[in-house]
Design an enzyme around this catalytic site. Structure first.
Site, PDB file in Angstrom:
ATOM      1  N   CYS A 156      -0.136   3.885   2.589  1.00 44.06           N
ATOM      2  CA  CYS A 156       0.336   3.584   3.940  1.00 44.06           C
ATOM      3  C   CYS A 156       1.772   4.100   4.116  1.00 44.06           C
ATOM      4  CB  CYS A 156       0.277   2.083   4.204  1.00 44.06           C
ATOM      5  SG  CYS A 156      -1.375   1.354   4.022  1.00 44.06           S
ATOM      6  N   CYS A 181       0.830  -1.213   0.000  1.00 45.50           N
ATOM      7  CA  CYS A 181       0.000   0.000   0.000  1.00 45.50           C
ATOM      8  C   CYS A 181       0.865   1.264   0.000  1.00 45.50           C
ATOM      9  CB  CYS A 181      -0.933  -0.016   1.216  1.00 45.50           C
ATOM     10  SG  CYS A 181      -1.876   1.498   1.450  1.00 45.50           S
TER      11      CYS A 181
END
Length: 387
Positions: free
Chosen positions: A319, A316
């Site tokens: 993230c 991700c």
């Protein structure tokens, strides 16, 4: 509605091969409430492309999730059937793969999607059909025609003769279902339809007991543009279906031929660009993977009013983009990789990342849940429950 891994590559294909143009483009900081961008909670964009305005033409909605550069493909969408013979030579010139099915050319585009080409037809809409697999044509017909009220039509040229063709009007794009196994995988999108009222479709689906109700009628805002009412259903093979109220939608769908800020997208790690790099070394509080470690973390955080769980994943980009910000907060923080801690992800009903859970460390009570990557919104939650 299709998910894509690289907007630049997709637009290059559609512009070079079919002569599409961007009708409108929108950027969002967090996932759609009606999962328009799939089960992802971070920033995303959607780009409408086609030959003309959405009110009069079939168009593609290209959804791009920041941090996701590709999706595994299933076998649900077989191909898009298009009356555009000039596209074949264009595709060949620009180096796209072309195969043949019973003498008809199939152009292979980005993200595994295929476009079967037939000769020109005597109507304005050149999209003839979206051809899909169905595990049971009788159940498919019973749902689409019996429950939703679609009409059964003669299959268009280039489709299997024993397939099921359904639609709303004869001169619009059909859905053609052929018998076959259905695997939606990650790349699966949805079928969107504009209608005067969404509630009748929702009520009919609810009363039938067939398929699934994914979202009851809700209003979705678009910053600076019209709000729209949608309901999301799923047929017996779990094909997602969006019905959107046409009053708000046609206002929203006015073609603006929006410009895309490619420099901004590159800075955010989009379309093949590397993820943003942290400006300093990051030291987070702790990484946890199971219930015992969570209990220990809460005990160590007992002197604070708030303990923060950061559910993310190694793949991700959003993230990773948040790491410099998370390093600046003083709230006790635990990072949890959803691929390594499935039980914890299930316990807190995490289905998209990044997903933040605020807990009372003394009682374990959930104080807030936030899906997204807006530093401003995350900080607002922290300030509210830490004071």
């Amino acid at each position: 509605v299709t998910k894509i891994g690289n907007l630049k590559k997709s637009l290059r294909f559609f512009e070079q091969v079919f002569g599409f143009r961007v009708l409108r483009h929108e950027e969002f900081e967090s996932g759609c409430e009606a999962t328009c961008n799939g089960p992802y909670g971070g920033a995303w964009s959607k780009t409408m492309v086609g030959w003309g305005p959405e009110k009069l033409n079939f168009v593609f909605e290209l959804t791009y999730n920041y941090g996701i550069d590709g999706y595994s493909s299933g076998n649900d969408v077989q191909y898009f059937l298009i009356a555009c013979p000039e596209a074949v030579e264009r595709a060949r010139f620009f180096g796209y793969q072309i195969s043949y099915d019973f003498g008809l050319p199939i152009i292979h585009g980005p993200d595994g999607f295929r476009y079967k080409i037939v000769d020109a037809v005597a109507r304005e809409e050149r999209f003839l059909a979206v051809v899909l697999n169905s595990t049971d044509l009788k159940k498919t017909e019973a749902y689409w025609c019996g429950v939703l009220g679609a009409t059964k039509f003669k299959v268009p040229p280039g489709s299997p003769e024993d397939a099921l063709a359904i639609g709303w009007k004869e001169d619009q794009c059909y859905l053609v279902f052929k018998t076959g196994e259905v695997d939606h995988a990650e790349a699966s999108g949805r079928i969107a339809n504009a209608c005067p009222q969404v509630e009748p479709f929702y009520e009919a689906a609810k009363a039938s007991g067939q398929g699934e109700i994914m979202n009851t009628p809700i209003t979705l805002p678009t910053p600076g543009k019209a709000d729209v009412v949608v309901t999301i259903l799923a047929d017996p093979d779990k094909y997602e279906i969006c019905f959107v109220g046409d009053v708000g939608f046609y206002d929203l769908a006015q073609p603006l031929y929006d410009l895309i800020d490619w420099n901004l997208r590159e800075k955010r790690g989009a379309d093949g660009a590397p993820p943003p790099k942290p400006t300093q070394k990051i030291q987070l509080a702790t990484d946890i993977t199971d219930e015992a470690q969570l209990t220990s973390f809460l005990q160590l955080s007992a002197s604070s009013k708030l303990a923060l769980l950061d559910f993310g994943a190694s793949w991700c980009k959003n993230c990773k983009k948040l790491l410099p910000f998370l390093h600046t907060i003083s709230t006790p923080l635990a990072t949890i990789d959803v691929d390594e801690a499935e039980a914890l992800a299930s316990k807190f009903q995490v289905s998209a990342v990044p997903h933040f859970i605020g807990l009372n460390p003394k009682t374990g009570e959930t104080l807030f849940s936030y899906v997204g990557s807006s530093e401003t919104e995350i900080n607002a939650f922290i300030q509210k429950f830490s004071s």
